[in-house]
Design a protein around this motif. Sequence first.
Motif, PDB file in Angstrom:
ATOM      1  N   ARG A  79       0.249  -4.987   3.023  1.00 58.62           N
ATOM      2  CA  ARG A  79      -1.154  -5.077   3.640  1.00 58.62           C
ATOM      3  C   ARG A  79      -1.475  -6.667   3.162  1.00 58.62           C
ATOM      4  O   ARG A  79      -1.510  -7.046   1.993  1.00 58.62           O
ATOM      5  N   GLN A 114       0.810  -1.239  -0.002  1.00 57.26           N
ATOM      6  CA  GLN A 114      -0.018   0.100   0.067  1.00 57.26           C
ATOM      7  C   GLN A 114       0.935   1.136  -0.093  1.00 57.26           C
ATOM      8  O   GLN A 114       1.924   1.586   0.906  1.00 57.26           O
ATOM      9  N   GLU A 143      -1.782   0.395  -6.564  1.00 56.80           N
ATOM     10  CA  GLU A 143      -1.082   0.989  -5.150  1.00 56.80           C
ATOM     11  C   GLU A 143       0.405   0.401  -5.119  1.00 56.80           C
ATOM     12  O   GLU A 143       1.333   0.886  -4.975  1.00 56.80           O
TER      13      GLU A 143
END
Length: 289
Positions: free
Chosen positions: A185, A175, A235
């Motif tokens: 994550r 992330q 991301e």
Amino acid sequence: MAGSKEIRSKIKSVQSTRRITKAMEMVAASKMRRAQDRMRAARPYEERVRRIAAHLASANPEYRHPFLVRRKEVKGAGFIVVTTDKGLCGGLNTNVLRSVTAKMQELEQAGITLQATAIGQKGFNFLNRLGVKIISHVVHMGDVPHMHKFIGAIKVQLDAYVEGQVDVVYLAYSQFINTMVQKTRMLQLLPLPPDTVKKDSGYSWDYIYEPDSKLVLDELLVRYIEALVYQAVTESMASEQSARMVAMQAASDNAKSVIELLQLSYNKARQAAITKELSEIVGGAAAIA
């Protein structure tokens, strides 16, 4: 001490390396801005789809989509692992793969079978070395993510969940927090956590469905899962360029320090050679006299 010629050769080699790392730093900085723009542009879509799915699910409590139903016993687990295709981005991939390995070991100890979908060459190679069953993969996505390139790989994992081959699916990615910080994550993708499809407002929405509410909710939840994975890819790409820019900047700075040390060594070697030559000349002149 190495000779002057050898030190000069090392200086030229490090200077060439520094030029490469500096160029890569500038390229990463340019790509980073575009990757961040794509990432930020995708966030509102994901949130809007989530809200609509939440309202639809609450408006039709009599129908529970398989993505919303938590199973009593977990016998199989799936992973969607998002990494980069290229290296030279610090510990970005290492952190994601370390998190995936820890989770897989935990599930294996509980007797749960594993299968994975790899998005990115680094994750694909790692999972192959680890011996994990890879049911789908996508590599060489380029600098711009396109949904059609990895939608098929995602569908394989979703179909496995619907058919009962796996009872839970996890999504692992990097992330983007800011240019200097990227956070690993590991989130549960399926079944969707209750908070995900919980209404965030006190009023109810009324809908007119075409053809019916079940089909609309089925399609919408699939689109939501795809949006989550797409957001994870954007991301990861923004994190990749940021991490590469920082890594190449550090490499350029280190190369500069090495060049300075080698230049100092070269000067010392050169001075020692000059001093030796002067000593020999003075010694020869004294012997003649």
